[in-house]
Design a protein around this motif. Structure first.
Motif, PDB file in Angstrom:
ATOM      1  N   MET A  94       0.863  -1.182   0.000  1.00 42.15           N
ATOM      2  CA  MET A  94       0.000   0.000   0.000  1.00 42.15           C
ATOM      3  C   MET A  94       0.893   1.224   0.000  1.00 42.15           C
ATOM      4  O   MET A  94       1.530   1.549   0.984  1.00 42.15           O
ATOM      5  CB  MET A  94      -0.882  -0.037   1.247  1.00 42.15           C
ATOM      6  N   LEU A 402      -2.585   4.546   5.569  1.00 43.61           N
ATOM      7  CA  LEU A 402      -3.863   4.139   4.971  1.00 43.61           C
ATOM      8  C   LEU A 402      -5.033   4.892   5.609  1.00 43.61           C
ATOM      9  O   LEU A 402      -5.905   5.430   4.920  1.00 43.61           O
ATOM     10  CB  LEU A 402      -4.017   2.626   5.175  1.00 43.61           C
ATOM     11  N   ARG A 434     -12.090   6.695  -2.592  1.00 44.05           N
ATOM     12  CA  ARG A 434     -10.877   6.220  -1.907  1.00 44.05           C
ATOM     13  C   ARG A 434     -11.076   4.814  -1.357  1.00 44.05           C
ATOM     14  O   ARG A 434     -10.170   3.992  -1.377  1.00 44.05           O
ATOM     15  CB  ARG A 434     -10.506   7.167  -0.779  1.00 44.05           C
ATOM     16  N   ALA A 436     -12.929   2.585  -2.654  1.00 39.34           N
ATOM     17  CA  ALA A 436     -12.845   1.680  -3.799  1.00 39.34           C
ATOM     18  C   ALA A 436     -11.384   1.429  -4.180  1.00 39.34           C
ATOM     19  O   ALA A 436     -10.998   0.302  -4.510  1.00 39.34           O
ATOM     20  CB  ALA A 436     -13.618   2.257  -4.983  1.00 39.34           C
ATOM     21  N   GLU A 437     -10.580   2.481  -4.102  1.00 42.71           N
ATOM     22  CA  GLU A 437      -9.151   2.325  -4.417  1.00 42.71           C
ATOM     23  C   GLU A 437      -8.483   1.371  -3.425  1.00 42.71           C
ATOM     24  O   GLU A 437      -7.712   0.487  -3.808  1.00 42.71           O
ATOM     25  CB  GLU A 437      -8.458   3.696  -4.372  1.00 42.71           C
ATOM     26  N   VAL A 438      -8.778   1.576  -2.160  1.00 45.43           N
ATOM     27  CA  VAL A 438      -8.181   0.708  -1.139  1.00 45.43           C
ATOM     28  C   VAL A 438      -8.706  -0.722  -1.293  1.00 45.43           C
ATOM     29  O   VAL A 438      -7.944  -1.692  -1.193  1.00 45.43           O
ATOM     30  CB  VAL A 438      -8.477   1.253   0.273  1.00 45.43           C
ATOM     31  N   GLU A 440      -9.602  -2.243  -3.916  1.00 42.81           N
ATOM     32  CA  GLU A 440      -8.948  -2.912  -5.037  1.00 42.81           C
ATOM     33  C   GLU A 440      -7.565  -3.427  -4.649  1.00 42.81           C
ATOM     34  O   GLU A 440      -7.168  -4.522  -5.013  1.00 42.81           O
ATOM     35  CB  GLU A 440      -8.839  -1.942  -6.219  1.00 42.81           C
ATOM     36  N   ARG A 441      -6.847  -2.596  -3.863  1.00 41.11           N
ATOM     37  CA  ARG A 441      -5.514  -3.025  -3.432  1.00 41.11           C
ATOM     38  C   ARG A 441      -5.611  -4.199  -2.458  1.00 41.11           C
ATOM     39  O   ARG A 441      -4.816  -5.139  -2.539  1.00 41.11           O
ATOM     40  CB  ARG A 441      -4.773  -1.867  -2.752  1.00 41.11           C
TER      41      ARG A 441
END
Lengths: 493, 383
Positions: A94, A402, A434, A436-438, A440-441
């Motif tokens: 991350m 995060l 954000r 959604a971004e996290v 995905e990771r």
């Protein structure tokens, strides 16, 4: 949501991958109140409050004296958490440290101030990691949620960087051991801990008629009464806004609090009064009796503030204030009046016995409403997403970053009021992207997972048709997991 | 209140040409009003931002810090911009910027934390209010109420309050793949609340355009991003940006120059990005307090009291330094160490905001900054 899903999500911190939902939800919750471990293994490496305060005091004294000695090279690195079984997120997973900007600012400070802030930040980040590790692995997640609730109620924030090193110890040593005891003891431990004394400037408050005041006037920096802590105790920690106190009560209470400071802060006459690095300096105490809320306090020394705090803890406005905040946290942004009244009565009738209040909470039908009642704050969502994917190890630096990127750094509330417990404060458009971004990771870290099975396990039969079908139609297993992590069921509780 | 000692500097030095030719932007000002508040966190040194080079005690008190201004063009024989503020000085010269100097908020102690709290909440003392003055300013504006926007990962206190505001910041998180974003949009289609927010988020991202991928620590990027989020019909009406790193306790000369170049890049990029809307735009730049007049033992300055604030925009009556200058003589300093405050920072902020949004100054001052002695400063913008 059925009751097991409510217990795990609304009361707890979210279902964990591979862990069955509790068969007896109420019993599962109530059992946690006695099974709660104030000092679990994940906190074993944390510094004691006394040690962390000692480091802070040493730096403050260097700053005051302006004669900083050169630093020893290779200062000890903060630990980043305990080795654990379970899934781990690597340092590289991350790319979001979020606190890098501090480095440039630090470079512009003189050495003692720089070292104070740098060491404080290192300890702080390590403690955030410990807090996360406990939350991700605890067998008593309802109790851990209550810890987070009280830490926010008695906020000490790294928005004041000097306090950073002692914020973790505040939660670990003042909040956790008293969270399942009496409110009066929790109050006294939380507001007289060195972290709070620093955060709200109490440590340098001096009675205007004290002997120390006369000495200070002769020195370069005259100092006097600081009312911050007194005001926030009345307004935030006990009676609440509109709790019936006046400015005169604030000033009088601030006078009673004078003398409470940090152990070892350059005053010889300090009397150690707590186990956590707080001291009482009679020299700085405002002499005489104080009048707070119509009562007269004739005690001498540290007992005066303690007596005021005991009376504040037992005040009806405090019972109502605490009941309202708890009801808001578990039954919705607009807390139902009958539930507030029930918690208030439990508080008052038990003399502020917190487990009694928690039992009233669990017994309140309003807290078991079938539809979700709360939008998860970034902190809550992060824990829920990590628990859902079974990730148990997150490096402290990454975890801290995060949370900052998601808009709610741990222990970084913008004011002593703590983070708002209202959806409007967190339901920002950007916040959703954000997540959604996290998501995905995180999903990329567990590519082998089958989100269909995971969804069934986490929510039983409670997964909506929209979510179930979005997951089933996903292009890849990782995309399916990401969709599950940002599904409405995961965003609310 | 205008003190009789108040000095307005600039007109004479700038010459008639710049004073009487209205800027192109001002002439075209017809669109919705925009306000950008830039908070310099950490206490920016006002004496380093706009130095009183004509003060007889300037060189003696400032030591090595005075050297930066050796060749700087003087304004009215009295002040000079730091050389790092090139584009800001150009805006000043063209009458689009003014500086209020020797101003301070009503806070008189030296904690960043409390001073920022006071400046953001607008309360008469730190922690007296729980909401922010920019949120209350939104409440003063009629319908359709403009959007409040924080260009930051979280909404700062100044913008928090009863009215909903939004936020946006470029994220170091890798962008989510477009297919995932599309499917999240579909997933939220049946959820009214999430659907509306998701649409708004995608619209804001689209408006941010190419600057969305940047880093707010790059001030040029931040300025461009702010402009792209505030111009156009859907742009935010009131926005806020933070610039931190101003706490120059050591080695101030280099550190402050870097900071001021950043601020200058931000303001310059923002002005360019706003284009024709600059005529309807007001930028307020403030910090929580000033710094000590003299250097400390580590080539820096410590927490002080009065400092400087910038007011910029196409409608600003610029090219002026507004100050009741207290002087830098030892006896003139506040507590023997700080620039003495002779003007109210809150009165400048409220005066500019009231004029910009055509609000009645007195109630605006009372709503944004209650409990102050000062009235909102008049005449900051063109009538």
């Amino acid at each position: 949501m059925d009751q097991s899903v409510i217990a795990v999500n609304r009361f707890g911190l979210g279902a964990r991958a591979g862990e069955p939902l509790p068969a007896q939800p109420r019993e599962w919750l109530l059992r946690q109140l006695s099974a709660f471990d104030p000092r679990p293994a994940a906190l074993a490496g944390a510094a004691s409050s006394r040690e962390a305060t000692g480091v802070l005091v040493g730096r403050l004294q260097q700053l005051r004296q302006g004669n900083a000695r050169p630093e020893r090279p290779g200062a000890p690195q903060a630990a980043t958490g305990q080795p654990m079984s379970g899934r781990a997120m690597s340092e590289q997973a991350m790319d979001a440290s979020g606190m890098d900007g501090m480095n440039a600012e630090l470079a512009a400070l003189p050495a003692p101030a720089r070292n104070l802030l740098r060491e404080g930040r290192e300890r702080f980040i390590a403690d955030v990691g410990r807090r996360g590790a406990v939350a991700l692995t605890s067998p008593t997640p309802f109790a851990e949620r209550l810890v987070h609730f009280w830490a926010n109620h008695f906020t000490v924030s790294a928005a004041k960087p000097q306090a950073a090193a002692v914020i973790g110890p505040h939660e670990f040593d003042a909040i956790r051991p008293h969270m399942t005891g009496r409110f009066a003891d929790l109050l006294k431990a939380a507001v007289l801990h060195p972290a709070m004394l620093v955060y709200l400037d109490q440590f340098q408050s001096i009675g205007p008629n004290s002997r120390a005041s006369g000495l200070a006037a002769a020195r370069e920096r005259p100092r006097g009464l600081n009312e911050n802590l007194a005001r926030e105790i009345l307004e935030l920690h006990t009676l609440g806004v509109g709790g019936g106190y006046s400015q005169a009560d604030v000033t009088e209470f601030a006078g009673a609090l004078t003398g409470w400071t940090l152990t070892g802060l350059g005053r010889r006459a300090a009397r150690d009064v707590g186990e956590h690095g707080a001291s009482f300096v009679a020299l700085a105490h405002e002499p005489g009796a104080r009048q707070v809320l119509g009562r007269t306090y004739r005690q001498d020394g540290p007992a005066q503030a303690l007596a005021v705090l005991d009376d504040l803890a037992a005040h009806p406005a405090t019972a109502r204030h605490v009941a309202t905040k708890l009801a808001r946290h578990f039954a919705g942004d607009t807390p139902p009046a009958p539930m507030v009244a029930r918690l208030e009565a439990a508080f008052t009738e038990s003399g502020g016995d917190l487990p009694t209040v928690y039992r009233a909470l669990v017994d309140s039908p309003e807290a078991w409403a079938e539809q979700p009642v709360k939008f998860r704050q970034p902190w809550e969502w992060t824990l829920a997403a990590l628990r859902a994917t079974g990730i148990e190890q997150v490096p402290a630096q990454r975890f801290t970053g995060l949370l900052n990127q998601l808009g709610q750094g741990a222990w970084q509330a913008p004011s002593p009021a703590g983070y708002d417990d209202l959806a409007a404060s967190w339901l920002g458009p950007d916040a959703l992207v954000r997540r959604a971004e996290v998501a995905e990771r995180l999903a990329a870290l567990v590519p082998e997972d089958d989100a269909r099975a995971l969804g069934r396990q986490l929510f039983g039969g409670g997964l909506s048709e929209a979510t179930a079908s979005a997951i089933a139609r996903a292009e890849t297993p990782a995309q399916a997991t990401a969709l599950l992590l940002v599904a409405p069921e995961m965003l609310r509780r | 209140m205008i003190d009789r000692r108040q000095i307005l500097i600039g007109g004479a030095a700038l010459g008639a040409a710049t004073l009487f030719v209205p800027s192109l932007a001002a002439a075209q000002a017809t669109g919705p009003k925009r306000l950008l508040f830039v908070l310099l966190r950490g206490a920016a040194d006002g004496l380093g931002l706009l130095a009183p080079v004509g003060d007889p005690d300037f060189e003696r008190q400032r030591g090595v810090l005075a050297e930066d201004f050796a060749g700087a063009p003087k304004i009215g024989g009295m002040f000079a911009f730091h050389p790092g503020l090139e584009r800001t000085a150009a805006m000043f010269a063209s009458g689009e910027a003014l500086v209020a100097h020797a101003v301070a908020s009503s806070y008189r102690e030296r904690s960043h934390f409390d001073a920022q709290n006071l400046l953001e909440t607008g309360g008469a003392s730190a922690h007296a209010l729980r909401d922010g003055w920019l949120n209350r300013l939104l409440g003063q504006l009629g319908t359709p109420r403009p959007t409040g926007l924080a260009i930051a990962p979280a909404i700062p206190l100044a913008l928090r309050g009863a009215l909903p505001v939004t936020n946006f910041a470029p994220s170091p998180l890798p962008d989510a793949a477009a297919p995932l974003l599309a499917r999240v949009g579909e997933l939220y289609a049946g959820d009214d609340q999430l659907h509306a927010l998701w649409q708004q988020a995608l619209a804001t991202r689209a408006m941010a355009g190419d600057s969305a991928g940047g880093n707010l620590r790059n001030a040029e990027v931040a300025g461009t991003l702010a402009a792209s989020l505030m111009s156009g019909p859907g742009g935010a009406g009131i926005a806020m940006l933070d610039l931190d790193g101003w706490d120059t306790h050591a080695n101030q000369r280099g550190a402050l120059a870097r900071q001021l170049r950043q601020l200058d890049a931000l303001l310059g990029a923002y002005r360019s990005g706003m284009g024709e809307a600059w005529g309807d735009t007001l930028v307020l730049v403030a910090t929580e307090f000033g710094r000590t007049v003299r250097l400390n033992g580590t080539g820096g300055t410590d927490h002080g009291t009065a400092g400087a604030a910038l007011v910029l925009g196409g409608a600003v009556r610029g090219g002026r330094v507004i100050a009741d200058w207290p002087g830098l003589a030892d006896a003139a300093l506040h507590d023997g160490r700080d620039l003495r405050p002779t003007g109210s920072l809150e009165a400048v902020l409220a005066g500019a905001a009231a004029a910009h949004f055509a609000l009645d100054p007195a109630p605006t001052m009372a709503a944004l900054f209650p409990g102050r002695q000062h009235a909102a400063v008049p005449g900051l913008l063109k009538a």
